[in-house]
Design a protein around this motif. Structure first.
Motif, short mmCIF file in Angstrom:
data_model
loop_
_atom_site.label_atom_id
_atom_site.label_comp_id
_atom_site.label_asym_id
_atom_site.label_seq_id
_atom_site.Cartn_x
_atom_site.Cartn_y
_atom_site.Cartn_z
N UNK A 4 0.79 -1.00 -0.10
CA UNK A 4 -0.32 0.11 0.10
C UNK A 4 0.83 1.23 0.07
N UNK A 5 2.08 1.24 0.72
CA UNK A 5 2.93 2.38 0.90
C UNK A 5 3.63 2.56 -0.57
N UNK A 6 3.95 1.56 -1.03
CA UNK A 6 4.67 1.74 -2.47
C UNK A 6 3.62 2.02 -3.55
N UNK A 7 2.37 1.59 -3.47
CA UNK A 7 1.41 2.00 -4.55
C UNK A 7 1.15 3.49 -4.14
N UNK A 8 1.23 3.95 -3.05
CA UNK A 8 0.65 5.38 -2.83
C UNK A 8 1.91 6.42 -3.24
N UNK A 9 3.17 5.76 -2.88
CA UNK A 9 4.09 6.59 -3.60
C UNK A 9 4.05 6.86 -5.06
N UNK A 10 3.96 5.72 -5.70
CA UNK A 10 3.90 5.58 -7.24
C UNK A 10 2.79 6.44 -7.59
#
Length: 97
Positions: A4-10
């Motif tokens: 979720x964190x990686x998807x938010x940053x992307x």
């Protein structure tokens, strides 16, 4: 949680990268400046900035102004930061300016 964190940053990076196109597509932003015009404006901005305060100017100002040290330090810092700088600071340090 990590996904979720990686998807938010992307997603934030994609929005920041494509924001002029998105604003133009939904027609909320009115006139959105061309990226080449923004690059030219950013390239010409350092010439209009004031020069940093010299040590002599600091010495004369410190006699009368109690905030002279803060003004001296702030004269060396860039006050105008671009959107990309703000985004990179958010991603690198977790702080938004």
């Amino acid at each position: 949680m990590k996904k979720l964190l990686v998807m938010m940053i992307v997603a934030l990076c994609a929005i920041a990268w494509r924001s002029p196109d998105i604003m133009h597509a939904i027609s909320v932003g009115g006139f959105v400046a061309d990226s080449n015009a923004l690059a030219l404006k950013a390239a010409s901005a350092p010439a209009s900035r004031s020069k940093p305060m010299s040590a002599d100017e600091f010495a004369t100002l410190s006699r009368t102004d109690p905030q002279a040290y803060q003004k001296f330090i702030n004269s060396f810092q860039d006050q105008d930061r671009s959107e990309v700088d703000k985004l990179m600071n958010l991603l690198a340090r977790g702080k938004y300016e």
